[in-house]
Design a protein around this motif. Structure first.
Motif, mmCIF file in Angstrom:
data_model
loop_
_atom_site.group_PDB
_atom_site.id
_atom_site.type_symbol
_atom_site.label_atom_id
_atom_site.label_comp_id
_atom_site.label_asym_id
_atom_site.label_seq_id
_atom_site.Cartn_x
_atom_site.Cartn_y
_atom_site.Cartn_z
ATOM 1 N N SER A 22 0.853 -1.193 0.000
ATOM 2 C CA SER A 22 0.000 0.000 0.000
ATOM 3 C C SER A 22 0.888 1.242 0.000
ATOM 4 O O SER A 22 1.779 1.353 0.855
ATOM 5 C CB SER A 22 -0.882 -0.012 1.249
ATOM 6 O OG SER A 22 -1.297 1.289 1.592
ATOM 7 N N ASN A 54 0.002 4.213 0.808
ATOM 8 C CA ASN A 54 -0.259 4.957 2.059
ATOM 9 C C ASN A 54 0.583 4.391 3.195
ATOM 10 O O ASN A 54 1.147 5.133 3.998
ATOM 11 C CB ASN A 54 -1.743 4.840 2.459
ATOM 12 C CG ASN A 54 -2.590 5.983 1.923
ATOM 13 O OD1 ASN A 54 -2.349 6.460 0.816
ATOM 14 N ND2 ASN A 54 -3.583 6.414 2.674
ATOM 15 N N GLN A 91 -0.641 -2.692 -6.386
ATOM 16 C CA GLN A 91 -0.682 -2.795 -4.918
ATOM 17 C C GLN A 91 -1.229 -4.175 -4.553
ATOM 18 O O GLN A 91 -2.245 -4.614 -5.088
ATOM 19 C CB GLN A 91 -1.610 -1.745 -4.312
ATOM 20 C CG GLN A 91 -1.058 -0.330 -4.329
ATOM 21 C CD GLN A 91 -1.953 0.642 -3.561
ATOM 22 O OE1 GLN A 91 -1.466 1.360 -2.698
ATOM 23 N NE2 GLN A 91 -3.224 0.679 -3.871
ATOM 24 N N GLY A 135 -8.870 0.848 1.300
ATOM 25 C CA GLY A 135 -9.912 1.816 0.997
ATOM 26 C C GLY A 135 -10.449 2.447 2.269
ATOM 27 O O GLY A 135 -9.953 2.175 3.368
ATOM 28 N N ARG A 136 -11.454 3.274 2.126
ATOM 29 C CA ARG A 136 -12.082 3.902 3.291
ATOM 30 C C ARG A 136 -12.821 2.858 4.110
ATOM 31 O O ARG A 136 -13.190 1.807 3.623
ATOM 32 C CB ARG A 136 -13.077 4.980 2.844
ATOM 33 C CG ARG A 136 -12.432 6.264 2.344
ATOM 34 C CD ARG A 136 -13.487 7.282 1.935
ATOM 35 N NE ARG A 136 -14.350 7.610 3.043
ATOM 36 C CZ ARG A 136 -15.695 7.552 3.007
ATOM 37 N NH1 ARG A 136 -16.304 7.185 1.902
ATOM 38 N NH2 ARG A 136 -16.405 7.870 4.060
ATOM 39 N N TRP A 194 -8.770 -2.133 -1.499
ATOM 40 C CA TRP A 194 -8.861 -1.424 -2.776
ATOM 41 C C TRP A 194 -8.194 -2.270 -3.846
ATOM 42 O O TRP A 194 -6.987 -2.519 -3.799
ATOM 43 C CB TRP A 194 -8.188 -0.053 -2.687
ATOM 44 C CG TRP A 194 -8.346 0.750 -3.955
ATOM 45 C CD1 TRP A 194 -7.423 0.895 -4.941
ATOM 46 C CD2 TRP A 194 -9.493 1.492 -4.366
ATOM 47 N NE1 TRP A 194 -7.936 1.681 -5.946
ATOM 48 C CE2 TRP A 194 -9.211 2.072 -5.611
ATOM 49 C CE3 TRP A 194 -10.754 1.715 -3.796
ATOM 50 C CZ2 TRP A 194 -10.125 2.856 -6.309
ATOM 51 C CZ3 TRP A 194 -11.658 2.513 -4.479
ATOM 52 C CH2 TRP A 194 -11.337 3.060 -5.724
ATOM 53 N N TYR A 208 -2.071 4.402 -8.441
ATOM 54 C CA TYR A 208 -2.080 4.157 -7.002
ATOM 55 C C TYR A 208 -0.987 5.060 -6.443
ATOM 56 O O TYR A 208 0.203 4.757 -6.596
ATOM 57 C CB TYR A 208 -1.795 2.689 -6.679
ATOM 58 C CG TYR A 208 -2.538 1.727 -7.605
ATOM 59 C CD1 TYR A 208 -3.932 1.741 -7.662
ATOM 60 C CD2 TYR A 208 -1.846 0.844 -8.437
ATOM 61 C CE1 TYR A 208 -4.620 0.900 -8.532
ATOM 62 C CE2 TYR A 208 -2.524 -0.010 -9.296
ATOM 63 C CZ TYR A 208 -3.908 0.026 -9.352
ATOM 64 O OH TYR A 208 -4.571 -0.795 -10.214
ATOM 65 N N LYS A 246 -18.406 4.189 -9.824
ATOM 66 C CA LYS A 246 -17.209 4.728 -9.174
ATOM 67 C C LYS A 246 -15.957 4.332 -9.952
ATOM 68 O O LYS A 246 -15.726 3.152 -10.207
ATOM 69 C CB LYS A 246 -17.134 4.189 -7.739
ATOM 70 C CG LYS A 246 -15.892 4.620 -6.978
ATOM 71 C CD LYS A 246 -16.063 4.363 -5.497
ATOM 72 C CE LYS A 246 -14.769 4.566 -4.731
ATOM 73 N NZ LYS A 246 -14.956 4.467 -3.271
ATOM 74 N N LEU A 298 -8.217 7.956 -0.011
ATOM 75 C CA LEU A 298 -8.108 7.587 1.407
ATOM 76 C C LEU A 298 -7.191 8.585 2.103
ATOM 77 O O LEU A 298 -6.012 8.669 1.775
ATOM 78 C CB LEU A 298 -7.531 6.171 1.540
ATOM 79 C CG LEU A 298 -7.263 5.685 2.961
ATOM 80 C CD1 LEU A 298 -8.566 5.559 3.752
ATOM 81 C CD2 LEU A 298 -6.522 4.343 2.947
ATOM 82 N N PHE A 315 -4.556 8.342 -3.517
ATOM 83 C CA PHE A 315 -5.454 8.385 -4.677
ATOM 84 C C PHE A 315 -5.445 7.015 -5.360
ATOM 85 O O PHE A 315 -4.379 6.506 -5.706
ATOM 86 C CB PHE A 315 -4.955 9.395 -5.717
ATOM 87 C CG PHE A 315 -4.924 10.835 -5.249
ATOM 88 C CD1 PHE A 315 -6.050 11.643 -5.376
ATOM 89 C CD2 PHE A 315 -3.764 11.385 -4.697
ATOM 90 C CE1 PHE A 315 -6.025 12.975 -4.979
ATOM 91 C CE2 PHE A 315 -3.729 12.721 -4.292
ATOM 92 C CZ PHE A 315 -4.857 13.510 -4.437
ATOM 93 N N GLY A 316 -6.632 6.481 -5.578
ATOM 94 C CA GLY A 316 -6.751 5.256 -6.375
ATOM 95 C C GLY A 316 -7.665 5.542 -7.556
ATOM 96 O O GLY A 316 -8.853 5.819 -7.373
ATOM 97 N N SER A 371 -14.309 -0.605 -3.758
ATOM 98 C CA SER A 371 -13.781 -1.346 -2.626
ATOM 99 C C SER A 371 -14.552 -2.641 -2.460
ATOM 100 O O SER A 371 -15.772 -2.646 -2.547
ATOM 101 C CB SER A 371 -13.955 -0.524 -1.360
ATOM 102 O OG SER A 371 -13.618 0.793 -1.599
HETATM 103 C C1 BTN Z 1 -11.929 4.437 -1.142
HETATM 104 O O1 BTN Z 1 -12.262 3.496 -0.415
HETATM 105 O O2 BTN Z 1 -12.742 4.992 -1.890
HETATM 106 C C2 BTN Z 1 -10.512 4.961 -1.101
HETATM 107 C C3 BTN Z 1 -9.565 4.154 -1.924
HETATM 108 C C4 BTN Z 1 -8.146 4.688 -1.913
HETATM 109 C C5 BTN Z 1 -7.162 3.791 -2.629
HETATM 110 C C6 BTN Z 1 -5.792 4.393 -2.723
HETATM 111 S S1 BTN Z 1 -4.745 3.568 -3.866
HETATM 112 C C7 BTN Z 1 -3.358 4.463 -3.292
HETATM 113 C C8 BTN Z 1 -3.487 4.567 -1.792
HETATM 114 N N1 BTN Z 1 -2.902 3.413 -1.138
HETATM 115 C C9 BTN Z 1 -3.831 2.664 -0.523
HETATM 116 O O3 BTN Z 1 -3.602 1.608 0.087
HETATM 117 N N2 BTN Z 1 -5.042 3.209 -0.685
HETATM 118 C C10 BTN Z 1 -4.987 4.442 -1.433
#
Ligand code: BTN
Length: 274
Positions: A34, A36, A59, A64-65, A70, A79, A129, A134, A149-150, A271
């Motif tokens: 990830s 993040n 990844q 995700g949220r 994700w 990503y 979507k 996140l 950002f994904g 997600s």
């Molecule tokens: C959502 O649930 O809508 C948010 C998704 C966010 C995904 C991105 S991909 C890059 C970054 N690294 C992650 O593990 N998540 C975010």
């Protein structure tokens, strides 16, 4: 589908950027669990700097949220995560709107698609979507926010994600992920700098223009509580969304707490498990 590797055009991305501080430095990776997670761990060890950005081609544990995963197959998406060192007093739901506005403008600029935002910051096109953001904030140990950002760009949308789409499907043509990423970083820097300078108002105003949520019936889903249906009225200055039901009762929802479904069924989640 492409293997996990670094696309040749990504090696020169940092030189092509028109930014002062976002994606400086930029680390480009073939695969990672990830993006993040890397920046959060880096912050905990004092290795993350303001603006530092990670971009991965794949990844294996994309997050995700609301604790969801994700889907991040190789060669398909953007990503990317940006680290921000910011005054804790500035931290509010508006930061995630800054990211959503920047992402929507970048995608519109490059593709011309009429994409929008579902509150708080899901990227949607044609009722589905195509992207999510996140935001993970905390003291790691000093105050940091990581913006992930994904964006689903290329390939076939998996059947087990019926509400998801990608930019190739929406436009019926492929897009250059490098060009999209460059534009995203530029728009993010511009909106973030404006936010620091002028505060929440211009962000809330622009988000309100780009959203598909305001004025629509929505279903609020909070963990352990029955769904609550009402009309999305207005965005609060802190990024919260005011919703009114048919008996006139109003509630304000904050992005960390809920997921939202448009009542006309046009909701989408890339997600898994949503
Ligand atoms: C959502 O649930 O809508 C948010 C998704 C966010 C995904 C991105 S991909 C890059 C970054 N690294 C992650 O593990 N998540 C975010």
């Amino acid at each position: 589908m492409a293997d996990a590797h670094i696309p040749a055009t990504w090696y020169t991305l940092e030189q092509q950027l028109n930014t002062r501080w976002v994606a400086r430095p930029l680390r480009v990776l073939a695969a990672v669990d990830s993006t993040n997670r890397i920046l959060k761990d880096g912050a905990a060890h004092g290795e993350t700097t303001h603006g530092m950005t990670i971009l991965a081609n794949h990844q294996t544990g994309g997050r995700g949220r609301l604790g969801r995963s994700w889907s991040s197959p190789p060669g398909s998406g953007i990503y990317a995560s940006v680290a921000l060192s910011l005054d804790p007093e500035r931290l509010s739901g508006v930061l995630s709107l800054v990211a959503g506005v920047a992402m929507t403008e970048a995608v519109r600029d490059v593709t011309g698609l009429p994409v929008g935002l579902k509150w708080p910051n899901d990227g949607v096109g044609n009722g589905r979507k195509y992207a999510g953001i996140l935001v993970e904030a905390g003291a790691f140990p000093s105050p940091w926010a990581i913006i992930g950002f994904g964006i689903n760009v290329l390939g076939v949308v998996p059947h087990d994600l019926p509400n998801a789409t990608n930019l190739e499907t929406l436009a019926e043509r492929p897009w250059d992920r490098a060009e999209l990423f460059l534009r995203l970083m530029e728009r993010f820097e511009a909106w973030y700098d404006l936010w620091i300078l002028e505060g929440d108002e211009p962000i809330v105003a622009r988000w309100s223009e780009l959203t598909v949520t305001l004025g629509h019936l929505v279903q609020v889903m909070r963990p352990g509580q029955p769904a609550w249906v009402g009309r999305a009225l207005v965005l609060d200055r802190d990024g919260g969304l005011w919703i009114e039901n048919d008996t006139g009762e109003r509630i304000k929802v904050l992005s960390g707490e809920v997921s939202l479904r448009l009542e006309n069924g046009e909701y989408a989640a890339t997600s898994k498990g949503s």
